[in-house]
Design a protein around this motif. Structure first.
Motif, PDB file in Angstrom:
ATOM      1  N   ARG A  73       7.336  -5.684   1.065  1.00  0.00           N
ATOM      2  CA  ARG A  73       6.523  -4.420   0.119  1.00  0.00           C
ATOM      3  C   ARG A  73       6.482  -3.037   0.939  1.00  0.00           C
ATOM      4  O   ARG A  73       5.911  -2.369   0.393  1.00  0.00           O
ATOM      5  CB  ARG A  73       5.547  -4.901  -0.444  1.00  0.00           C
ATOM      6  N   LYS A  74       7.170  -2.875   2.214  1.00  0.00           N
ATOM      7  CA  LYS A  74       6.941  -1.561   2.864  1.00  0.00           C
ATOM      8  C   LYS A  74       8.350  -1.176   3.217  1.00  0.00           C
ATOM      9  O   LYS A  74       9.161  -1.964   3.415  1.00  0.00           O
ATOM     10  CB  LYS A  74       6.164  -1.936   4.284  1.00  0.00           C
ATOM     11  N   LEU A  75       8.599   0.076   3.064  1.00  0.00           N
ATOM     12  CA  LEU A  75       9.750   0.939   3.289  1.00  0.00           C
ATOM     13  C   LEU A  75      10.020   0.772   4.839  1.00  0.00           C
ATOM     14  O   LEU A  75       9.058   0.990   5.678  1.00  0.00           O
ATOM     15  CB  LEU A  75       9.529   2.269   3.104  1.00  0.00           C
ATOM     16  N   GLU A 118       2.254   8.012 -11.366  1.00  0.00           N
ATOM     17  CA  GLU A 118       1.766   9.079 -10.538  1.00  0.00           C
ATOM     18  C   GLU A 118       2.489   8.850  -9.048  1.00  0.00           C
ATOM     19  O   GLU A 118       2.120   9.149  -8.083  1.00  0.00           O
ATOM     20  CB  GLU A 118       0.376   8.969 -10.029  1.00  0.00           C
ATOM     21  N   VAL A 119       3.869   9.056  -9.474  1.00  0.00           N
ATOM     22  CA  VAL A 119       4.930   8.967  -8.093  1.00  0.00           C
ATOM     23  C   VAL A 119       5.569  10.430  -8.413  1.00  0.00           C
ATOM     24  O   VAL A 119       6.078  10.911  -9.348  1.00  0.00           O
ATOM     25  CB  VAL A 119       5.899   7.839  -8.450  1.00  0.00           C
ATOM     26  N   ASP A 120       5.402  11.019  -7.246  1.00  0.00           N
ATOM     27  CA  ASP A 120       6.031  12.396  -7.085  1.00  0.00           C
ATOM     28  C   ASP A 120       7.295  12.831  -7.223  1.00  0.00           C
ATOM     29  O   ASP A 120       8.239  12.172  -6.233  1.00  0.00           O
ATOM     30  CB  ASP A 120       5.418  13.022  -5.870  1.00  0.00           C
ATOM     31  N   ASP A 127       8.973   3.472  -4.957  1.00  0.00           N
ATOM     32  CA  ASP A 127       7.690   3.543  -5.143  1.00  0.00           C
ATOM     33  C   ASP A 127       7.027   3.237  -6.621  1.00  0.00           C
ATOM     34  O   ASP A 127       6.122   2.657  -6.598  1.00  0.00           O
ATOM     35  CB  ASP A 127       7.315   5.304  -5.032  1.00  0.00           C
ATOM     36  N   VAL A 128       8.021   3.389  -7.441  1.00  0.00           N
ATOM     37  CA  VAL A 128       7.634   2.878  -8.886  1.00  0.00           C
ATOM     38  C   VAL A 128       7.369   1.411  -8.839  1.00  0.00           C
ATOM     39  O   VAL A 128       6.333   0.854  -9.370  1.00  0.00           O
ATOM     40  CB  VAL A 128       8.874   3.546  -9.888  1.00  0.00           C
TER      41      VAL A 128
END
Length: 242
Positions: A32-34, A143-145, A163-164
């Motif tokens: 779950r990490k980029l 709240e994802v830019d 991110d979503v």
């Protein structure tokens, strides 16, 4: 678990009617990490984009004329995707186009090469029924830019979807519901994190409690007073509760 968030841009809406992929963007997640191990291809589709599609992605035929064809990158792409769980928004569309490109090369469908496919659009419809669930709408809600998204782009959209997805699936250790594959594209799964929901506690009314006691009394009478809830005593010596 290795996951790949994937998005495509195309010349139009119908792979069966000859539309082709012009861009593929992939973002890798591990635990779950980029990771930064991403893939991005622009492709020469050997045809013009439809006017409406061009308004969406803004990628011109002039820009694409010197780019490689899908055939030239497919082995690199499939090697990158191999065995991973693929995350796509409205997966039937992108998988349909990828399957058509592979079919034109005489290759098996995407499902042969990857672990499985998760459709975040189907997830969003389960989590937010009755609401708009486009990528932009989910970015606003979670709240994802997405302020840099003026036109659709496969790599940018894959980064936003990553991110979503992470926001939609917080509490990954919770129970997940795996729905059956959709008819449109076999292998696509809907996964819903139940921790996203707050379940109300509804207490029985006095009338309901009285009706419940009446039913228990009738069962007790019919059994000759041998129902377990009437005769069993708790280990701590307290009276049993019906």
């Amino acid at each position: 678990m290795r996951q790949i968030v994937l998005d495509t841009e195309t010349t139009g809406l119908s792979a069966e009617n000859g539309d082709r992929i012009i861009e593929i963007g992939c973002v890798e997640l591990v635990a779950r990490k980029l990771t930064g191990n991403n893939k991005h291809f622009y492709l020469n589709p050997e045809r013009e984009s439809h006017e409406d599609a061009l308004k969406v992605h803004g990628i011109t035929s002039e820009f694409l004329k010197d780019k490689p064809k899908f055939e030239a990158v497919h082995e690199e792409l499939l090697g990158y995707l191999s065995g991973a769980e693929i995350i796509i928004h409205n997966a039937a569309f992108d998988v349909g186009f990828l399957n058509k490109e592979l079919e034109l090369l005489g290759k098996p469908k995407l499902a042969r090469f990857v672990g499985n496919v998760i459709d975040t659009f189907a997830m969003a419809k389960e989590m937010f029924p009755g609401k708009r669930n486009s990528l932009d709408a989910l970015c606003d809600r979670l709240e994802v830019d997405n302020s840099g998204r003026t036109l659709h782009g496969a790599l940018l959209d894959a980064e936003l979807l990553a991110d979503v997805y992470i926001n939609m699936t917080r509490g990954q250790e919770a129970l997940l519901i795996d729905a059956a594959p959709t008819e449109a594209v076999a292998g696509i799964q809907t996964r819903v994190d139940l921790r996203q929901f707050t379940l109300p506690v509804l207490l029985a009314s006095e009338q309901e409690s009285a009706a419940h006691e009446e039913v228990l009394a009738q069962l007790d009478k019919a059994s000759g007073g041998k129902t377990l809830w009437r005769i069993t005593t708790r280990e701590d010596g307290s009276a049993p509760v019906a």
